[in-house]
Design a protein around this motif. Sequence first.
Motif, PDB file in Angstrom:
ATOM      1  N   GLY A   1      -3.413   4.446   1.614  1.00 55.26           N
ATOM      2  CA  GLY A   1      -2.513   5.577   1.446  1.00 55.26           C
ATOM      3  C   GLY A   1      -1.121   5.137   1.024  1.00 55.26           C
ATOM      4  O   GLY A   1      -0.655   4.044   1.375  1.00 55.26           O
ATOM      5  N   GLN A   2      -0.435   6.008   0.293  1.00 55.56           N
ATOM      6  CA  GLN A   2       0.927   5.692  -0.169  1.00 55.56           C
ATOM      7  C   GLN A   2       1.880   5.552   1.004  1.00 55.56           C
ATOM      8  O   GLN A   2       2.759   4.690   0.998  1.00 55.56           O
ATOM      9  N   GLY A   3       1.709   6.366   2.039  1.00 52.81           N
ATOM     10  CA  GLY A   3       2.573   6.269   3.217  1.00 52.81           C
ATOM     11  C   GLY A   3       2.406   4.928   3.925  1.00 52.81           C
ATOM     12  O   GLY A   3       3.386   4.330   4.402  1.00 52.81           O
ATOM     13  N   TYR A   4       1.160   4.475   4.012  1.00 56.56           N
ATOM     14  CA  TYR A   4       0.874   3.182   4.635  1.00 56.56           C
ATOM     15  C   TYR A   4       1.522   2.063   3.815  1.00 56.56           C
ATOM     16  O   TYR A   4       2.140   1.144   4.363  1.00 56.56           O
ATOM     17  N   LEU A   5       1.418   2.151   2.489  1.00 54.54           N
ATOM     18  CA  LEU A   5       2.044   1.159   1.618  1.00 54.54           C
ATOM     19  C   LEU A   5       3.553   1.157   1.828  1.00 54.54           C
ATOM     20  O   LEU A   5       4.178   0.093   1.912  1.00 54.54           O
ATOM     21  N   SER A   6       4.144   2.325   1.943  1.00 61.59           N
ATOM     22  CA  SER A   6       5.574   2.431   2.192  1.00 61.59           C
ATOM     23  C   SER A   6       5.946   1.734   3.503  1.00 61.59           C
ATOM     24  O   SER A   6       6.947   1.009   3.568  1.00 61.59           O
ATOM     25  N   ASP A   7       5.122   1.939   4.538  1.00 67.99           N
ATOM     26  CA  ASP A   7       5.367   1.274   5.820  1.00 67.99           C
ATOM     27  C   ASP A   7       5.263  -0.243   5.691  1.00 67.99           C
ATOM     28  O   ASP A   7       6.028  -0.990   6.305  1.00 67.99           O
ATOM     29  N   LEU A   8       4.309  -0.707   4.898  1.00 69.73           N
ATOM     30  CA  LEU A   8       4.165  -2.159   4.692  1.00 69.73           C
ATOM     31  C   LEU A   8       5.382  -2.722   3.964  1.00 69.73           C
ATOM     32  O   LEU A   8       5.912  -3.763   4.329  1.00 69.73           O
ATOM     33  N   GLU A   9       5.808  -2.021   2.929  1.00 64.39           N
ATOM     34  CA  GLU A   9       6.949  -2.492   2.139  1.00 64.39           C
ATOM     35  C   GLU A   9       8.244  -2.494   2.947  1.00 64.39           C
ATOM     36  O   GLU A   9       9.090  -3.356   2.738  1.00 64.39           O
TER      37      GLU A   9
ATOM     38  N   TRP B   1       8.025  -6.077  -9.581  1.00 63.15           N
ATOM     39  CA  TRP B   1       7.882  -7.069 -10.657  1.00 63.15           C
ATOM     40  C   TRP B   1       6.719  -6.698 -11.574  1.00 63.15           C
ATOM     41  O   TRP B   1       6.797  -6.886 -12.781  1.00 63.15           O
ATOM     42  N   ARG B   2       5.677  -6.116 -10.985  1.00 59.75           N
ATOM     43  CA  ARG B   2       4.518  -5.664 -11.769  1.00 59.75           C
ATOM     44  C   ARG B   2       4.758  -4.282 -12.391  1.00 59.75           C
ATOM     45  O   ARG B   2       3.889  -3.752 -13.070  1.00 59.75           O
ATOM     46  N   ALA B   3       5.929  -3.709 -12.138  1.00 59.16           N
ATOM     47  CA  ALA B   3       6.308  -2.402 -12.689  1.00 59.16           C
ATOM     48  C   ALA B   3       5.308  -1.314 -12.295  1.00 59.16           C
ATOM     49  O   ALA B   3       4.915  -0.489 -13.109  1.00 59.16           O
ATOM     50  N   MET B   4       4.911  -1.329 -11.022  1.00 57.42           N
ATOM     51  CA  MET B   4       3.973  -0.328 -10.519  1.00 57.42           C
ATOM     52  C   MET B   4       4.688   0.604  -9.549  1.00 57.42           C
ATOM     53  O   MET B   4       5.579   0.195  -8.823  1.00 57.42           O
ATOM     54  N   LYS B   5       4.279   1.854  -9.547  1.00 56.27           N
ATOM     55  CA  LYS B   5       4.757   2.831  -8.569  1.00 56.27           C
ATOM     56  C   LYS B   5       3.941   2.660  -7.290  1.00 56.27           C
ATOM     57  O   LYS B   5       2.807   2.186  -7.315  1.00 56.27           O
ATOM     58  N   GLN B   6       4.504   3.075  -6.169  1.00 57.53           N
ATOM     59  CA  GLN B   6       3.785   2.985  -4.900  1.00 57.53           C
ATOM     60  C   GLN B   6       2.456   3.720  -4.970  1.00 57.53           C
ATOM     61  O   GLN B   6       1.431   3.197  -4.528  1.00 57.53           O
ATOM     62  N   LEU B   7       2.456   4.906  -5.501  1.00 57.07           N
ATOM     63  CA  LEU B   7       1.247   5.715  -5.565  1.00 57.07           C
ATOM     64  C   LEU B   7       0.158   5.013  -6.389  1.00 57.07           C
ATOM     65  O   LEU B   7      -1.013   5.001  -6.002  1.00 57.07           O
ATOM     66  N   GLU B   8       0.560   4.406  -7.477  1.00 58.96           N
ATOM     67  CA  GLU B   8      -0.380   3.685  -8.342  1.00 58.96           C
ATOM     68  C   GLU B   8      -0.990   2.488  -7.612  1.00 58.96           C
ATOM     69  O   GLU B   8      -2.207   2.294  -7.633  1.00 58.96           O
ATOM     70  N   LEU B   9      -0.154   1.706  -6.948  1.00 60.64           N
ATOM     71  CA  LEU B   9      -0.653   0.540  -6.227  1.00 60.64           C
ATOM     72  C   LEU B   9      -1.532   0.952  -5.057  1.00 60.64           C
ATOM     73  O   LEU B   9      -2.592   0.360  -4.828  1.00 60.64           O
ATOM     74  N   ALA B  10      -1.104   1.961  -4.331  1.00 60.65           N
ATOM     75  CA  ALA B  10      -1.886   2.420  -3.181  1.00 60.65           C
ATOM     76  C   ALA B  10      -3.282   2.852  -3.624  1.00 60.65           C
ATOM     77  O   ALA B  10      -4.286   2.478  -2.995  1.00 60.65           O
ATOM     78  N   ALA B  11      -3.364   3.616  -4.706  1.00 59.01           N
ATOM     79  CA  ALA B  11      -4.666   4.064  -5.206  1.00 59.01           C
ATOM     80  C   ALA B  11      -5.525   2.885  -5.646  1.00 59.01           C
ATOM     81  O   ALA B  11      -6.718   2.817  -5.341  1.00 59.01           O
ATOM     82  N   LYS B  12      -4.907   1.944  -6.327  1.00 56.64           N
ATOM     83  CA  LYS B  12      -5.635   0.779  -6.828  1.00 56.64           C
ATOM     84  C   LYS B  12      -6.145  -0.101  -5.687  1.00 56.64           C
ATOM     85  O   LYS B  12      -7.205  -0.713  -5.780  1.00 56.64           O
ATOM     86  N   ALA B  13      -5.386  -0.160  -4.582  1.00 54.58           N
ATOM     87  CA  ALA B  13      -5.767  -0.994  -3.437  1.00 54.58           C
ATOM     88  C   ALA B  13      -6.620  -0.232  -2.416  1.00 54.58           C
ATOM     89  O   ALA B  13      -7.111  -0.818  -1.462  1.00 54.58           O
ATOM     90  N   GLY B  14      -6.749   1.077  -2.603  1.00 54.89           N
ATOM     91  CA  GLY B  14      -7.568   1.867  -1.698  1.00 54.89           C
ATOM     92  C   GLY B  14      -6.906   2.165  -0.365  1.00 54.89           C
ATOM     93  O   GLY B  14      -7.577   2.260   0.662  1.00 54.89           O
TER      94      GLY B  14
END
Length: 126
Positions: A92-100, A77-90
């Motif tokens: 890893g992208q893989g961890y974000l993928s696991d959360l999603e 909804w925020r039109a963000m890529k996983q990599l962008e959100l992961a970096a902004k939240a501090g």
Amino acid sequence: MGQVRFIRSPEGEELAVLPRADYEALIASLYDEDEDDIAIYDQRKAALASGEDGLLPAEISAMILKGESRLKAVRRWRAMKQLELAAKAGIGQGYLSDLESRRRAGSPETLSALAKALDVPLNWLC
């Protein structure tokens, strides 16, 4: 309320006849009810737009109903890529993928960082 009478029209339809003062009071109460409904509607729309009441926007709710996790729906909804959100939240992208994908549950600190990075209330992710 005054005396109400019932009469039949030439077509057989039953009609109610009531004093004018009662009729005017009835009509006035309908307008008051409409104004109250409009005020409530306006309040709810404003609360939804601001996110202050914790309700999710319709677009996010629709994605969730289609099976997406809250986190993924909000990110999209925020039109963000996983990599962008992961970096902004501090995180890893893989961890974000696991959360999603709901393979892992985020800690309160991680969810808070994600909510901040997404600029949404924390309860949108929980």
